[in-house]
Write an enzyme that holds these catalytic residues in place. Structure first.
Site: not given
Ligand code: BGC
Length: 756
Positions: A281-284
């Site tokens: 995933s991307d950051y959060t």
């Protein structure tokens, strides 16, 4: 017209490679056998212990304890062989199964040797050079313990308001695909177990570069045919080149956030494209699906896993909810095993399962990082990325003996030279322009004045300065700065003004609606021109700017992006003529923000404007012409090139045959120069409205004064394919126009016919 349908063969082939990808690795399977459900979930967890640049509001806690508990598959923001060895030791010696960690990082345009920002680098159109920069980045990063890179970013964008255009390769799917391949090959080379190579991540799947209004993280909405033809090709090219991992994007697609989008992550990426690596995933971005309106943390985590996402960056939704979802029957253990297998397979590919300390050789940093050779490459890469936009009265190149007024807020600056997203670089190592001028032209008489602040707006400056002072507003008044500069200017033969954007005026979460040079600097430029002295602007920015006013002024403009660690030397090389500029724009520059999106490959409407003259009931504006200020593919040189008429070796092209499209290019000027020769086509009749022009090939050549070269491009039906209304990848018989030129702004001068 009969359409050739290749989808059956295509799907068969893809199905086959998908099956092949399922081959099991005994070492991985043996580990999976031993793992508890919790340990498998642990492998899906990616954390950052802080110390790096956090791009969200969360930084992970208790990382060491979690590694020991088998709750971490990888970390990022940790570097140096010693620290990485320590982290691996915690995992290997203190967790039950001793599985080593992936060590990630954002190595976007160089590691410690910072190269130009990616949009700048793309302007070189030099695939070997780009590949070489990625190779050097991998060598340096792996010397410092990194084995997994969050690059290349291949998001196509036609919106210069979006700050992250700086990180990509511009507006064109074909060029973007070539660059994606070059970067993946540079980072990974052909053997990921080699300690100088690192696993690449293509990001951000998908369409992140098309946010509404150019506002970062905003929603995206796009037809499937546009996606497939204009936005997806670079991600697919990276997958075809063997990229090890894929990062999802923050935006939604068809109303479903990318990180939880099964169509995207499974149907398209795995089943259609045959991707066999892992998806992070991307950051959060998993947690952010809550804000998107997809449910609570347990809902969105289950949704992401089931969609095909394998690793959760920072948010810990997987870690904290997946077990519960298994207990409740919402997620199967099999789905978790599949994701864990992909993470372990990546560790196997990197050779970590055999030797966890492969990237922890303490003798390497000194040998491999910031070597003279690497810095030399950074200097070369920067010179190749510069684009000469205008050369009024040949102010450029400047004589090395001239009396030069070097003016501007970026003329003696170090903090902005590396550009956005250079967290592993060190700005203190970068060469300011003033220093570069003195190095390259020691006999020139150079006087410097700041002349203006990047902006006088303190509130704006504060927003730009989140990672440290990039915009420093002088204690001296704007008026005083200006007067100092004018004094220096009036005493000189020539004025070189270094102006533009601070590095963090573009990049992540740095969208702008006004993309002009800030007013404080525009005023300086006007006043410098009013002195009547010759003026050259050295323009820095992460994005295309609206420089309509400056293009009308009697001055020269060299676009240098943010050039990286060798900034000043590289700029001096080109300003003083040791290197002839040869970069070409990879994004159109608009005449004003209202024209956006403006790009060369637009599809033709039913009421196209025939010329730049306004016509009622045609597709045009009352207040501005349709063409951009500066077109895709454009860039001047200190010499001049003339193109002959382009020719096709045959009027007809059949499947399994090839025709050669060629033209003669002559250097008609007085200097050796490089030219990017570009081939564009136009499909005259097809089942979907065709783009007005489409780049299908290019070559960068070098010619001596007076020298001519016949440049040949072999063309087959493969080059003419597109995704039709059923998303089949086909070509359609019929007539195609073509031209070969030094920019997209040229007229078709030949035709060939594809016959069955
Ligand atoms: C960015 C990614 C980056 C990640 C980790 C995110 O905010 O969108 O491109 O790789 O942070 O630093």
């Amino acid at each position: 017209m009969r359409k050739i349908n290749l989808s059956v063969a295509f799907l068969f082939f893809m199905g086959l490679s998908y099956l092949q990808a399922q081959e099991r690795i005994p070492q991985v399977e043996a580990l999976l056998e031993k793992m508890t459900l919790e340990e498998k979930i642990g492998q899906l967890n990616l954390l950052t212990p802080g110390g790096g640049v956090a791009t969200g509001s969360v930084v992970s806690e208790d990382v060491e304890a979690k590694i020991k508990a088998g709750q971490v598959g990888g970390v990022f923001g940790v570097s140096s062989p010693e620290r990485v060895r320590q982290a691996q030791e915690i995992a290997v010696k203190n967790s039950r199964l001793g599985i080593p960690l992936l060590i990630g990082s954002d190595v976007i345009h160089g590691y410690k040797t910072t190269f130009p920002t990616p949009l700048g680098l793309s302007s070189s159109w030099d695939m070997e050079l780009i590949k070489e920069t990625a190779k050097v980045a991998a060598k340096e990063a792996t010397a410092d313990g990194i084995n997994w890179n969050f690059s290349p970013m291949v998001d196509i964008s036609r919106d210069p308001r979006w700050g992250r255009v700086a990180e990509g390769a511009g507006e064109d799917a074909y060029l973007g695909s070539q660059i994606a391949i070059a970067m993946v090959e540079g980072y990974q080379q052909d053997d990921l177990t080699q300690p100088q190579t690192m696993m690449a991540t293509v990001k951000h799947l998908a369409l992140y570069g098309a946010p509404e209004g150019g506002r970062d993280y905003n929603r995206v909405d796009m037809s499937r045919t546009k996606m497939f033809n204009e936005y997806l090709p670079p991600y697919k090219a990276a997958v075809d080149a063997g990229v090890g991992s894929v990062m999802t994007s923050f935006n939604d697609i068809d109303g479903v956030p990318a990180s939880g989008n099964k169509w995207l992550l499974t149907d398209l990426l795995r089943e259609r494209w045959g991707f066999d690596g892992f998806v992070v995933s991307d950051y959060t971005s998993v947690n952010e699906m809550i804000a998107h309106g997809m449910g609570d943390l347990q809902d969105v985590s289950a949704m992401a896993l089931k969609a095909g996402l394998d690793m959760d960056m920072v948010g810990e939704g997987f870690l904290t909810t997946l077990k519960k979802s298994v207990d409740e029957g919402r997620v199967s253990e099999e789905e978790i095993t599949t994701a864990a297998r992909r993470i372990l397979e990546a560790k196997h590919k990197l050779g970590l399962l055999d030797d966890p300390y492969r990237y922890s050789d303490a003798s390497r940093p000194e040998k491999d990082i910031l070597t003279a050779g690497n810095r030399q490459l950074a200097r070369l890469a920067a010179t190749q990325s510069f684009v000469l936009l205008k050369d009024h009265n040949q102010v450029l190149p400047v004589s090395k003996k001239a009396k030069i007024a070097l003016i501007g807020p970026l003329a003696d600056d170090q903090t902005n030279m590396l550009g956005t997203w250079a967290p592993t670089g060190d700005f203190k190592l970068s060469v300011p322009v003033l220093e570069g001028f003195k190095n390259v032209a020691p006999k020139a008489k150079i006087t410097y004045a700041k002349g203006a602040n990047i902006t006088n707006d303190t509130a704006y400056a504060k927003k730009v300065n989140v990672f440290g002072p990039k915009v420093e507003i002088s204690n001296r008044s704007p008026e005083k700065l200006l007067q100092e500069a004018l004094k220096v200017a009036k005493a000189a033969d020539v004025i070189v003004a270094v102006v533009g954007e601070a590095s963090e005026m573009s990049g992540e979460a740095a969208s702008r609606t006004n993309i002009q040079i800030p007013e404080s600097q525009k005023r300086l430029i006007r006043e410098l021109v009013a002195t009547g002295k010759p003026v050259a602007l050295v323009l820095m920015s992460g994005r295309p700017l609206d420089i309509s006013e400056e293009m009308e002024m009697p001055l020269s403009i060299l676009q240098v992006w943010h050039p990286g660690v060798e900034a000043g030397n590289a700029i001096a090389d080109v300003v003083f003529g040791d290197v002839n500029p040869s970069g070409k724009l990879t994004m159109s520059w608009p005449r004003n923000v209202g024209q956006i999106p403006v790009y060369y490959g637009e599809r033709i409407t039913g009421r196209p404007a025939a010329s730049e003259e306004f016509e009622k009931f045609k597709s045009n504006y009352l207040d501005v012409v349709n063409s951009p200020l500066l077109p895709f593919g454009y860039g001047l040189s200190y010499t001049s090139f003339e193109y002959g008429k382009s020719k096709a070796s045959s009027e007809n092209l059949r499947a399994n045959e090839e025709i050669i499209i060629s033209t003669t290019v002559t250097n008609t000027g007085k200097k050796v120069g490089k030219e990017v020769v570009q081939l564009y086509i136009h499909d005259k009749v097809r089942s979907l409205t065709p783009p007005k022009k489409q780049l299908i090939a290019f070559k960068k050549i070098e010619l001596k004064p007076g020298e001519s070269m016949t440049v040949e491009f072999p063309v087959t039906v493969e080059d003419l394919k597109f995704y039709n209304g059923s998303l089949e990848y086909v070509y359609e018989p019929g007539e195609f126009d073509f031209f070969v030129a030094g920019s997209s702004n040229s007229d078709f001068d030949g035709t060939f016919t594809v016959v069955e």
